[in-house]
Design a protein around this motif. Structure first.
Motif, PDB file in Angstrom:
ATOM      1  N   ALA A 209      51.202  41.413  36.503  1.00 45.08           N
ATOM      2  CA  ALA A 209      51.715  42.687  35.990  1.00 45.08           C
ATOM      3  C   ALA A 209      50.614  43.446  35.247  1.00 45.08           C
ATOM      4  O   ALA A 209      50.475  44.665  35.401  1.00 45.08           O
ATOM      5  CB  ALA A 209      52.907  42.419  35.058  1.00 45.08           C
ATOM      6  N   THR A 210      49.834  42.730  34.451  1.00 45.20           N
ATOM      7  CA  THR A 210      48.722  43.376  33.738  1.00 45.20           C
ATOM      8  C   THR A 210      47.723  43.966  34.728  1.00 45.20           C
ATOM      9  O   THR A 210      47.262  45.109  34.582  1.00 45.20           O
ATOM     10  CB  THR A 210      48.016  42.347  32.835  1.00 45.20           C
ATOM     11  N   LEU A 211      47.399  43.180  35.750  1.00 47.72           N
ATOM     12  CA  LEU A 211      46.409  43.646  36.722  1.00 47.72           C
ATOM     13  C   LEU A 211      46.907  44.889  37.454  1.00 47.72           C
ATOM     14  O   LEU A 211      46.135  45.807  37.736  1.00 47.72           O
ATOM     15  CB  LEU A 211      46.061  42.522  37.713  1.00 47.72           C
ATOM     16  N   ARG A 212      48.203  44.910  37.751  1.00 43.49           N
ATOM     17  CA  ARG A 212      48.752  46.096  38.426  1.00 43.49           C
ATOM     18  C   ARG A 212      48.680  47.313  37.504  1.00 43.49           C
ATOM     19  O   ARG A 212      48.367  48.417  37.937  1.00 43.49           O
ATOM     20  CB  ARG A 212      50.213  45.844  38.838  1.00 43.49           C
ATOM     21  N   ARG A 213      48.967  47.085  36.206  1.00 46.91           N
ATOM     22  CA  ARG A 213      49.014  48.206  35.271  1.00 46.91           C
ATOM     23  C   ARG A 213      47.655  48.891  35.156  1.00 46.91           C
ATOM     24  O   ARG A 213      47.560  50.123  35.073  1.00 46.91           O
ATOM     25  CB  ARG A 213      49.485  47.722  33.894  1.00 46.91           C
ATOM     26  N   GLY A 244      31.168  48.287  33.587  1.00 46.68           N
ATOM     27  CA  GLY A 244      32.126  49.008  32.757  1.00 46.68           C
ATOM     28  C   GLY A 244      33.552  48.639  33.130  1.00 46.68           C
ATOM     29  O   GLY A 244      34.408  48.441  32.253  1.00 46.68           O
ATOM     30  N   ALA A 245      33.814  48.533  34.419  1.00 51.14           N
ATOM     31  CA  ALA A 245      35.152  48.144  34.864  1.00 51.14           C
ATOM     32  C   ALA A 245      35.469  46.734  34.387  1.00 51.14           C
ATOM     33  O   ALA A 245      36.602  46.444  33.966  1.00 51.14           O
ATOM     34  CB  ALA A 245      35.239  48.221  36.399  1.00 51.14           C
ATOM     35  N   TYR A 246      34.482  45.842  34.417  1.00 50.68           N
ATOM     36  CA  TYR A 246      34.742  44.478  33.947  1.00 50.68           C
ATOM     37  C   TYR A 246      35.092  44.490  32.455  1.00 50.68           C
ATOM     38  O   TYR A 246      35.997  43.782  32.024  1.00 50.68           O
ATOM     39  CB  TYR A 246      33.566  43.543  34.222  1.00 50.68           C
ATOM     40  N   ALA A 247      34.372  45.321  31.682  1.00 54.09           N
ATOM     41  CA  ALA A 247      34.680  45.411  30.245  1.00 54.09           C
ATOM     42  C   ALA A 247      36.116  45.889  30.030  1.00 54.09           C
ATOM     43  O   ALA A 247      36.817  45.412  29.131  1.00 54.09           O
ATOM     44  CB  ALA A 247      33.694  46.351  29.557  1.00 54.09           C
ATOM     45  N   ARG A 248      36.590  46.801  30.891  1.00 51.62           N
ATOM     46  CA  ARG A 248      37.973  47.267  30.770  1.00 51.62           C
ATOM     47  C   ARG A 248      38.966  46.138  31.105  1.00 51.62           C
ATOM     48  O   ARG A 248      40.012  46.006  30.459  1.00 51.62           O
ATOM     49  CB  ARG A 248      38.207  48.483  31.675  1.00 51.62           C
ATOM     50  N   LEU A 249      38.620  45.315  32.090  1.00 52.04           N
ATOM     51  CA  LEU A 249      39.487  44.174  32.408  1.00 52.04           C
ATOM     52  C   LEU A 249      39.570  43.230  31.206  1.00 52.04           C
ATOM     53  O   LEU A 249      40.652  42.776  30.821  1.00 52.04           O
ATOM     54  CB  LEU A 249      38.947  43.417  33.635  1.00 52.04           C
ATOM     55  N   VAL A 250      38.412  42.933  30.623  1.00 48.62           N
ATOM     56  CA  VAL A 250      38.400  42.023  29.464  1.00 48.62           C
ATOM     57  C   VAL A 250      39.255  42.585  28.340  1.00 48.62           C
ATOM     58  O   VAL A 250      40.066  41.864  27.733  1.00 48.62           O
ATOM     59  CB  VAL A 250      36.949  41.768  28.996  1.00 48.62           C
ATOM     60  N   ASP A 251      39.133  43.882  28.079  1.00 50.88           N
ATOM     61  CA  ASP A 251      39.945  44.511  27.036  1.00 50.88           C
ATOM     62  C   ASP A 251      41.437  44.355  27.323  1.00 50.88           C
ATOM     63  O   ASP A 251      42.224  44.052  26.421  1.00 50.88           O
ATOM     64  CB  ASP A 251      39.620  46.011  26.943  1.00 50.88           C
ATOM     65  N   ALA A 252      41.811  44.596  28.561  1.00 52.25           N
ATOM     66  CA  ALA A 252      43.228  44.516  28.924  1.00 52.25           C
ATOM     67  C   ALA A 252      43.753  43.096  28.736  1.00 52.25           C
ATOM     68  O   ALA A 252      44.858  42.884  28.217  1.00 52.25           O
ATOM     69  CB  ALA A 252      43.435  44.973  30.373  1.00 52.25           C
ATOM     70  N   VAL A 253      42.970  42.102  29.145  1.00 52.14           N
ATOM     71  CA  VAL A 253      43.416  40.711  29.025  1.00 52.14           C
ATOM     72  C   VAL A 253      43.457  40.303  27.551  1.00 52.14           C
ATOM     73  O   VAL A 253      44.395  39.648  27.102  1.00 52.14           O
ATOM     74  CB  VAL A 253      42.502  39.774  29.851  1.00 52.14           C
ATOM     75  N   ARG A 254      42.432  40.711  26.787  1.00 51.70           N
ATOM     76  CA  ARG A 254      42.456  40.408  25.348  1.00 51.70           C
ATOM     77  C   ARG A 254      43.705  41.006  24.699  1.00 51.70           C
ATOM     78  O   ARG A 254      44.346  40.380  23.865  1.00 51.70           O
ATOM     79  CB  ARG A 254      41.228  41.004  24.666  1.00 51.70           C
ATOM     80  N   GLY A 255      44.039  42.225  25.107  1.00 50.74           N
ATOM     81  CA  GLY A 255      45.172  42.889  24.491  1.00 50.74           C
ATOM     82  C   GLY A 255      46.495  42.218  24.825  1.00 50.74           C
ATOM     83  O   GLY A 255      47.319  41.990  23.947  1.00 50.74           O
TER      84      GLY A 255
END
Lengths: 425, 425
Positions: A209-213, A244-255
């Motif tokens: 669900a996170t990945l889709r969001r 940059g996209a990877y950093a956004r993924l890390v942020d989303a997972v951390r959140g």
């Protein structure tokens, strides 16, 4: 444009699982580090027609093909000959190479104290010294030479032929990378990064669900997720431009997963070993149902003798009592598979080995030994250290092998939680 | 005419070796038992184009294609969709199946005590319930359903789509064999036997000479040889009509290798477990360098609690003294890595666990800890039983992992030689 490679692993023993292939994954990872993308690994038996088909399949879509195995002295070892034919280069004996192989074989045999039949050895040696015309010979690390075979027509990828034993293959790899036909391919390689996030206690469907969001923010990432023994791994490959996209993924997972994200890189084994080494602590084990797999996993890491004085595997109750000080009255009242005995095992391991940390595991691996109260898969774990104790009780699904593997991973997370905090075990 | 199958294992985690594939070998062996020949296993990552290429490769030369993995709820799990397209059968959601999966997921989540986001779960569930038109659905064993997808054109092999977790794949296998498109293939299968001879202490080059000598008597046999941890396996596949040729191979090997032929079938593990069970004996271990892998291997077999009371892993000298009674003066004079300490470890294991047989292992796994006198790889083993003791000292080549694996195998042969005689360890 990048470079792509394909890998062929040969050997009926690998195809049928008598031997677990270590070469395909090792080569895939080495190539990735070099920026060469590997799309598939083909495992074939010892039949030449299957090897030929695999070569044709991979040659059609890659810039480099690598084979492992099939270079031994027996008649079923056919890789060099088949690759030579495939590349349009007939083989013949390289006499100087045969002499060098003969010297190696004689030395090995005498070291092992094995009797040698000179005629048999020579026949095998001459078979191993057959080289396709125009191929680059990679000097033997064991007895088998490797090869780099460019296509005779100039059309198609070069084929690198490496031996099956992992130590020989890995020892020969640097020479393979130096061969001119391989260097040409590597010049086209582009850096490909790989990073991993690790969660403990999040189901795959929730992560989906996170990945889709955030999907529209993740362009250029190749994300794969894998749930294994309760750990959810998120492995991402990307070119440097997608950092940059990877950093956004890390942020989303951390959140979304602050409560279960236990690592942004290292495996739990490295975290535990690092924590022990950093704090100068030692750990001893007391295992029942996992039968030594937990201590073996702790000792897998080089240098483990500095932080693992040892462990006891106590299947028998008498061994639990005598070697680890588990109390007979506890065994009689609550039974060997209980949180109380897990605690006493941990205390006993700590005490008997003079270790800073003790971990105890007791459970029912099956297939026998279960009861309505304590079904197969029931397990209790306890880790005790200078600052307190952590415990976990659960019922692990799956067969005996799956139970033991999963339980050992839970044990590693118990140590991680005890030493480093983070998600509870 | 027989039947041939090809196997595709999907998952970047398998391709890169983070997860060791168990499904390819398991399926290959099951198919062989059914008389279906498997020529190759293709491992691909999570990219749909690689999966499509693998399907096309295998479909061109087989009667049946089987895939494992890629059926999870995340977006990188694409197998069902790709196979449907490949077979010309577009997918859509099977609502009843989605409801059944949803019920399973809800039950699993509550059992694990994991919090559930209903929207996330439903999206994953609906993804897992997408079925190609006209495919046979195999009911989920975990959460993912399997599929049998016949080609829409009627031309080409059916594709059986199975989940990645080995327990789910194996649980679903009987239903896959019952599906009509698979039954048609199995009707063409022909019995294929597989038998194994095992030698301990014969080099592969010597065996090659025997095979060459009797080659003209071995028509119809597909022989592969594999040297692994010092064991030389001769695995032969043949149709029932070639049973006479197989008997001639056995005769030749018996004649030439009476001194090293330790088994005409079972692995050394089964021989040791059988000897212990038959004679009602127990065995306990005392390990240093192998770090628990020997006791773990003994305990791998179901029922091992009847013959393995336990073992001690004693890395620290203090543990060798206190837990196993190794004498301080022996450690001081000849050192921990010595035949004397191996014997005292074996005696200590036997004594402390009250076991009939004790086995001790002490050595230097590396990479550190070696010296000119005792290089990395030095190891001493001793097994003591009611009728005496057997010992072995050697220097094992290879890295830490190879050393430990090989040393454990030597330990198994020490137990075999002690209990059953035959080739010395």
């Amino acid at each position: 444009m990048g470079a792509r490679a394909g890998i062929v692993v040969t050997g009926t023993e690998v195809l049928t699982g008598r031997v677990t292939d270590r070469n395909g994954p090792w080569l895939a990872e080495e190539l990735r580090r070099l920026g060469v993308d590997v799309g598939s690994v083909v495992v074939v038996g010892d039949r030449p027609e299957d090897l030929r088909a695999a070569l044709a399949f991979l040659a059609a879509s890659t810039d480099l093909v690598i084979t492992s195995g099939g270079l031994g002295p027996t008649a079923d070892d056919l890789t060099a000959e088949v690759v030579g034919d495939f590349c349009g280069r007939p083989s013949s004996v390289d006499e100087e190479l045969a002499a060098r192989i003969g010297a190696v074989v004689a030395r090995l045999m005498s070291r092992r104290g094995w009797r040698v039949d000179p005629a048999a050895t020579e026949a095998g040696t001459r078979k191993q010294a057959r080289v396709p015309a125009g191929a680059v010979v990679l000097e033997p690390v064991g007895t088998a030479p490797g090869l780099v075979v460019p296509p005779a027509s100039g059309d198609g990828p070069p084929v690198v032929v490496l031996p099956g034993p992992p130590s020989e293959l890995q020892g020969m790899w640097p020479a393979a990378l130096e061969a001119a036909p391989v260097r040409v391919v590597l010049e086209r390689a582009q850096e490909l990064r790989q990073d991993t996030l690790r969660l403990w206690g999040t189901p795959e469907s929730e992560l989906a669900a996170t990945l889709r969001r955030v999907d529209d923010q993740l362009g250029g990432l190749e994300i794969t997720t894998c749930l294994r023994d309760g750990e959810l791994e998120i492995v991402t490959r990307y070119a440097p431009g997608a950092a940059g996209a990877y950093a956004r993924l890390v942020d989303a997972v951390r959140g979304d997963y602050a409560a279960t994200l236990f690592s942004e890189g290292p495996e739990v084994d490295a975290l535990v070993a690092g924590a022990l080494a950093d704090r100068g602590l030692t750990v001893a084990t007391a295992e029942s149902c996992t039968g030594g797999q937990l201590v073996a996993r702790l000792i897998d890491r080089p240098g483990a003798s500095a932080w693992v004085p040892g462990g006891v595997v106590s299947y028998a109750n008498s061994a639990k009592e005598q070697l680890l000080g588990v109390r007979a009255d506890t065994l009689a009242t609550v039974g060997a598979v209980s949180p109380e005995v897990a605690r006493q095992l941990a205390d006993g391991a700590r005490d008997r080995f003079g270790a800073d940390v003790g971990i105890g595991v007791t459970g029912i691996a099956g297939p026998g030994g279960g009861s309505p109260d304590k079904p197969v898969g029931t397990v209790h774990l306890c880790a005790v250290g200078p600052d307190g104790a952590v415990t976990r009780s659960l019922v692990v699904p799956g067969d005996r092998a799956a139970f033991r593997k999963r339980t050992v991973t839970v044990g590693m997370h118990l140590l991680r939680a005890l030493l480093l905090g983070g998600p509870p075990a």
